[in-house]
Write an enzyme that holds these catalytic residues in place. Structure first.
Site, PDB file in Angstrom:
ATOM      1  N   HIS A 135      59.230  70.529 -34.808  1.00  0.00           N
ATOM      2  CA  HIS A 135      59.135  71.478 -35.915  1.00  0.00           C
ATOM      3  C   HIS A 135      60.019  71.051 -37.098  1.00  0.00           C
ATOM      4  O   HIS A 135      59.527  70.522 -38.087  1.00  0.00           O
ATOM      5  CB  HIS A 135      59.543  72.880 -35.443  1.00  0.00           C
ATOM      6  CG  HIS A 135      58.692  73.433 -34.326  1.00  0.00           C
ATOM      7  ND1 HIS A 135      57.335  73.556 -34.424  1.00  0.00           N
ATOM      8  CD2 HIS A 135      59.027  73.893 -33.096  1.00  0.00           C
ATOM      9  CE1 HIS A 135      56.855  74.087 -33.311  1.00  0.00           C
ATOM     10  NE2 HIS A 135      57.867  74.291 -32.484  1.00  0.00           N
ATOM     11  N   ASP A 140      68.962  77.451 -39.053  1.00  0.00           N
ATOM     12  CA  ASP A 140      69.472  78.311 -37.972  1.00  0.00           C
ATOM     13  C   ASP A 140      69.736  77.355 -36.797  1.00  0.00           C
ATOM     14  O   ASP A 140      69.016  77.352 -35.821  1.00  0.00           O
ATOM     15  CB  ASP A 140      68.470  79.410 -37.590  1.00  0.00           C
ATOM     16  CG  ASP A 140      67.119  78.888 -37.128  1.00  0.00           C
ATOM     17  OD1 ASP A 140      66.756  77.754 -37.496  1.00  0.00           O
ATOM     18  OD2 ASP A 140      66.412  79.606 -36.384  1.00  0.00           O
TER      19      ASP A 140
END
Ligand code: RIB
Ligand code: CA
Length: 315
Positions: free
Chosen positions: A246, A9
């Site tokens: 992340h 995303d």
């Protein structure tokens, strides 16, 4: 050489992960599928096409637009103060002449898995919607891929959407439950390790100083895009000139799993009870040596080594 498909995303940290993958000599990016999350899937696709151009990777990387909503039809994207209006920190990268493939993302995942005959590693850095859709079309998919590496979840660390849930898992909890229970060889890289790994201003100074001519644009972009992400971390975590790492950590672990230590768990995801949505549920009764379908949850990581390796590809 590891052959990977990235499902993203494409926000700020996804974009750094993608640039890393496109630059690493140990990885071949066989394709990118996109999903809603940090922005719309369409915006993520546009970001990926621009990043491929920026990377100077020297080979073709097909991009396919995937899910614009959860399996159940909900549309939720991250607030713009995290990843910006365009998902990549409001940085405007040069447009690409490459067009996305006009096909279904789930079909693309299945096709790639079959084409690569057990060699494909799928790395997900967003919601698991596309992968769940691929499983619904082909339940034998877990037997056709080498491994799935997922940035998502939290076991002991607090969540970043609710006290018990991380954004990628919370964002389509039913899809995550389907993927967790499907029988993939799966590595979960969650907040327990990603929120203990940091990119700092000093790392960026070093990256800029030592980067090759080929990667100069990529490194300049990373610095620019991280301005907003650093600000978000300052406001929410009190962190100064730094951010969590992340999605790049999932890519680094997909390339070299020895960067981490793992605990084998049989797990699913709560998707019905609203207060616990996105919480990882584990079955502690199973015996790893007898049972299958367990997930390797990354519980520790060599963060210094990970960050050194992350920036070394741009030298
Ligand atoms: O919780 C962190 C994850 O949520 C990362 O993948 C980030 O890009 C967002 O999607
Ligand atoms: Ca992401």
């Amino acid at each position: 050489m590891r052959r990977i498909l990235i499902d993203a995303d494409t926000g700020i940290d996804d974009s750094i992960a993608i640039l890393y993958a496109l630059t690493s000599p140990n990885l071949r990016v066989e394709g990118i599928t996109t999903c809603f999350g940090n922005s719309s899937a369409a915006q993520s696709t546009d970001n990926c096409l621009r990043l491929i151009r920026l990377s100077n990777c020297g080979y073709e990387v097909p991009v396919v637009t995937g899910a614009e909503h959860t399996l159940d039809g909900a549309i939720e994207t991250a607030p713009v103060h995290i990843h910006g209006e365009n998902g990549i920190g409001n940085v405007i990268l040069p447009e690409s002449s490459q067009k996305p493939l006009d096909m279904d993302a789930a079909d693309f995942i299945i096709r790639k898995a079959e084409e690569l005959d057990g060699e494909l590693i799928i790395v997900t850095t967003g919601r698991l919607t596309n992968l769940a859709e691929a499983l619904q079309k082909d339940p034998a998919l877990p037997k056709k891929v080498k491994r799935v590496v997922t940035m998502g979840g939290c076991m002991e660390a607090p969540g970043n959407v609710t006290p018990v849930a991380e954004a990628n898992i919370y964002g389509d909890a039913r899809a995550a439950d389907i993927v967790f229970r499907a029988g993939f060889h799966m590595i979960l890289v969650g907040l327990d390790v990603t929120a203990k790994t940091f990119i700092t201003e000093k790392d960026l100074d070093g990256a800029e100083r030592y980067c090759s001519e080929k990667s100069r644009g990529a490194v300049a972009y990373i610095r620019e895009a991280l301005k907003l992400y650093f600000e978000f971390h300052r406001l929410t975590q009190g962190m100064v000139h730094r951010s969590f790492v992340h999605d790049p950590l999932a890519l680094l672990i997909a390339e070299d799993a020895s960067l981490g230590e793992y605990k084998m768990l049989r797990a699913g995801v709560e998707y019905q009870a609203p207060a616990f949505r996105g919480m990882i549920l584990t079955d502690n009764r199973f015996q790893s040596e007898l049972d299958h379908d367990e997930i390797a949850v990354c519980v520790r990581v060599d963060s210094d080594k990970a960050i050194r390796r992350l920036f070394s590809v741009f030298h």
